[in-house]
Design a protein around this motif. Structure first.
Motif, PDB file in Angstrom:
ATOM      1  N   PRO A 387     -10.535  -3.128  -8.966  1.00  0.00           N
ATOM      2  CA  PRO A 387     -10.561  -2.900  -7.518  1.00  0.00           C
ATOM      3  C   PRO A 387     -11.718  -2.014  -7.037  1.00  0.00           C
ATOM      4  O   PRO A 387     -12.122  -2.111  -5.888  1.00  0.00           O
ATOM      5  N   SER A 392     -15.347  -6.515  -6.122  1.00  0.00           N
ATOM      6  CA  SER A 392     -14.245  -6.242  -5.201  1.00  0.00           C
ATOM      7  C   SER A 392     -14.731  -5.523  -3.959  1.00  0.00           C
ATOM      8  O   SER A 392     -14.253  -5.803  -2.853  1.00  0.00           O
ATOM      9  N   GLU A 454     -13.502   2.339  -3.115  1.00  0.00           N
ATOM     10  CA  GLU A 454     -13.254   1.438  -1.983  1.00  0.00           C
ATOM     11  C   GLU A 454     -13.774   1.999  -0.666  1.00  0.00           C
ATOM     12  O   GLU A 454     -14.123   1.260   0.243  1.00  0.00           O
TER      13      GLU A 454
END
Lengths: 505, 213
Positions: A387, A392, A454
């Motif tokens: 992730p 991603s 992220e």
């Protein structure tokens, strides 16, 4: 219940095994032996008394920090039937793609080697060694002359590889379906949507104080800043890694940042660490590597550091191999090249540059950089399904833009300016070199706090959202690049907060 | 808990589909895999392991022999076990999975046949299955040891003969030797994973080209 218990004992056994080889283990042993002389340690209750001593003297906390560090970095033990490649990367087609990409890099380096007639590695003559040792301290900020060397690869070459990634078991046909990816990334990895991101980054919400927002000059410091600094000092006094990681989600005060990062990354300044750095420096002096011309000082040491090889257990990439001259194919003469297995690319030094503002002592700076690399930065230039991996992040960026700014996304696509082509270079360098330094450090605070990259994709989408009005008026890729060329005036935290928590959808 | 691999025969997958396979568009979303144990009597199933390949949900039925007299019947022991949390994305798609007896809905004693029902509702994948299927039964319990009489019933200690002056007390020596032996065993058992740090071979790092294999 049975399964969870055996999983837990497996994790414990794995962590114990890893810690046994560490400095901390021998220190704890020494402390335990030394404590036997203390009057409060009684023979009848030896175990409990020593445990109590560790708790009071702060050694238990050091052990807790080490365990927490292991848990954060290493993935959970996988299924016993899973081969080691599976831990590096579970999806077979991604492993293959990473393998082909690595082969391209190796070929490029080999041809650079033969074209320029420069060996991959050579032992420096004694005179040169002496000269380098004398010059070492001045070497700091100058980049060497790179005119002869072309970069091994540039981020946009890597982007092309990612764009061509395909899952052979996936419906990649031309006909449009409900899942057609309109962006450049065509692999169906699971990425979070805004509700999930809001849950994940809850401390960035509108009702929580942030450094980068609530410490601006218009806000009286009694409202948030003073208390936040006080709590930060308390966290440092307690020397608790997990607490520091939670605290830093709201940003780190400038004066405390160096210590907080060191606490979160579990970096101590023992004499052994300084010695280790000096040993690496000696290795640099003794051997000259081809890759040296592509990077500079801290990275020179980084290339010689074999302890970095252990991160390849959970990195989808693998270290390049070579043989001692004349011994091709003989396994006893097989070595890794460079010694740490990481071939730097164009702009690699941007990972180090911001850290130079925080740490002035070379061995500390080196350790912080190394730990940041094996926890986070390696994911930005290897192909994996993690992730926080670059694939991603690219998909997360494109999905966020497509879902929450569909008009902008459609417009940019129509004019041949796929948004990822612009934002890729930001994410690959973790925005280093694009944002103002203080803003970059506030961003990297959150990378540490949430143990995830992220936030880079979310920021990239937030930047596009911020400049949406101007972008809607451009009619070419070059014009879109121009609108997004200068990020140095951006304030990172307000952008993130508005994008996640204050945009009407 | 020890386990023993049970040799099994995995039949080819059968797709369940409504309508004619040739003319209908779209791919089957349900597959059935039968597993038989031709050379083994009904056994107690302990564990099933496999490698997933894009299967979203798994159900398992077993052919169960409750006793020697009642006929065998099929029972569902696992219903819609989720392997992929989002059937449209890669999460869980190629993972290694173990299923244990305590996760099953029914008694796993005396199993003679297995039927795996695989479901993948997403039309995005070209195929799905499970691979490297392995079935385990419970291994033998550690055999009970019978100790020889002289071990389990030691004779009372005799008084040790007085040795010459100057020699150390034998019981103290033996306990120290025992401690040293325990230490050496400990050191031998705890090998660390710490690296030494050398990257050269006997001081030489003179390299040719990078190797592609």
């Amino acid at each position: 219940m049975l399964q969870e218990e055996s999983d837990l004992s497996l994790i414990i056994a794995q962590i114990v095994q890893k810690l046994k080889g560490s400095n901390l283990y021998s220190q704890l042993e020494r402390q335990a032996w030394a404590s036997l002389q203390r009057p409060e340690i009684k023979l009848e209750s030896l175990k409990e008394d020593i445990k109590e001593f560790f708790k009071i003297s702060g050694w238990e906390k050091k052990l807790q920090n080490a365990v927490y560090s292991e848990l954060s970095v290493f993935p959970l033990p996988s299924h016993p039937a899973a081969p080691p490649e599976h831990l590096k990367e579970p999806l077979v087609y991604m492993r293959k793609a990473q393998g082909s990409w690595e082969k391209r890099i190796l070929k490029s380096l080999n041809s650079m080697c033969t074209e320029l007639s420069i060996p991959l590695a050579r032992k420096r003559p004694v005179g040169e060694q002496k000269e380098l040792l004398n010059k070492w301290n001045e070497m700091g900020t100058d980049e060497p002359d790179l005119s002869l060397f072309r970069p091994v690869y540039a981020p946009k070459d890597f982007l092309e590889v990612l764009i061509n990634l395909r899952n052979p078991n996936y419906e990649n046909g031309d006909s449009l379906s409900f899942r057609t990816h309109l962006g450049l990334i065509q692999v169906p990895l699971k990425v979070k949507d805004i509700p999930e991101l809001k849950e994940c980054f809850v401390e960035l919400g509108l009702n929580t104080g942030q450094l980068g927002i609530d410490d601006s000059t218009q806000v009286p410091p009694e409202l948030f800043e003073n208390e936040h600094v006080r709590i930060g000092q308390k966290v440092l006094a307690e020397q608790d890694s997990a607490a520091a990681q939670q605290y830093i989600r709201q940003g780190s005060p400038t004066a405390l940042r160096a210590e907080l990062w060191a606490l979160i990354l579990n970096i101590s300044s023992e004499p052994e660490d300084v010695l280790y750095y000096e040993q690496l420096k000696t290795n640099v002096i003794q051997h000259d590597l081809l890759v040296d011309s592509l990077i500079y000082k801290v990275l020179l040491c980084f290339s010689r550091d074999t302890s970095v090889l252990s991160h390849f257990a959970y990195n989808s990439a693998s270290p390049p191999k070579s043989y001692i001259r004349g011994k091709l194919g003989l396994e006893e003469y097989a070595v890794f090249y460079p010694p740490n297995g990481v071939i730097p690319f164009h702009g690699f030094s941007m990972y180090v540059a911001p850290l130079c503002f925080l740490y002035h002592e070379p061995s500390k700076l080196y350790q912080i950089f190394r730990e940041m690399y094996v926890r986070f930065f390696f994911r930005l230039h290897s192909i994996s399904s993690h992730p926080s991996g670059i694939v991603s992040l690219c998909l997360l960026f494109e999905t966020l833009l497509q879902t929450y700014l569909p008009q902008l996304f459609y417009h940019l696509r129509e004019i041949g300016a796929q948004p990822l082509r612009i934002s890729f270079k930001w994410m690959v360098r973790a925005f280093s070199g694009y944002l103002a330094t203080d803003q970059l450090l506030l961003l990297w605070d959150r990378i540490l706090g949430y143990n995830s990259l992220e936030i880079l994709a979310v920021l990239a989408a937030a930047v596009f959202a911020f400049r949406a009005v101007n972008l809607m008026e451009v009619t070419s890729l070059a014009a879109a690049e121009a609108v997004l060329a200068d990020l140095s005036t951006l304030k990172v935290m307000p952008l993130l907060q508005i994008f996640l928590f204050a945009t009407v959808t | 808990m020890s386990r023993v691999l049970v040799p099994c025969h995995v039949k080819g997958t059968v797709a369940l589909q409504v309508g004619d396979v040739r003319t209908s568009q779209g791919r089957p979303g349900v597959l059935v895999i039968d597993v038989t144990f031709p050379s083994v009597a009904p056994f107690e199933l302990q564990e099933i392991t496999f490698k997933n390949y894009y299967t979203a949900f798994l159900s398992i039925r077993v052919r169960h022999h409750p006793s020697a007299h009642t006929p065998a019947k099929w029972v569902t022991c696992l219903r819609d076990y989720c392997l992929m949390p989002d059937p449209h994305s890669e999460e869980g798609a190629q993972e290694y999975v173990s299923l244990f007896r305590h996760q099953m809905l029914c008694n796993m004693a005396r199993v003679s046949e297995l039927r795996l029902i695989l479901r993948q509702p997403s039309p995005l994948w070209l195929s799905f299955t499970v691979e490297e299927l392995q079935i385990y039964q419970q291994g033998p319990k550690s055999p009970s040891m019978t100790f020889p009489k002289w071990l389990s019933h030691p004779v009372p200690c005799e008084q040790p003969a007085l040795l010459c002056e100057g020699l150390p007390d034998p019981s103290r020596v033996s306990s120290e030797v025992q401690q040293m032996w325990a230490l050496t065993e400990m050191i031998r058992a705890s090998h660390t994973s710490a690296r030494i740090g050398r990257f050269d071979v006997d001081g030489c790092y003179d390299l040719n080209l990078l190797s592609y294999t």
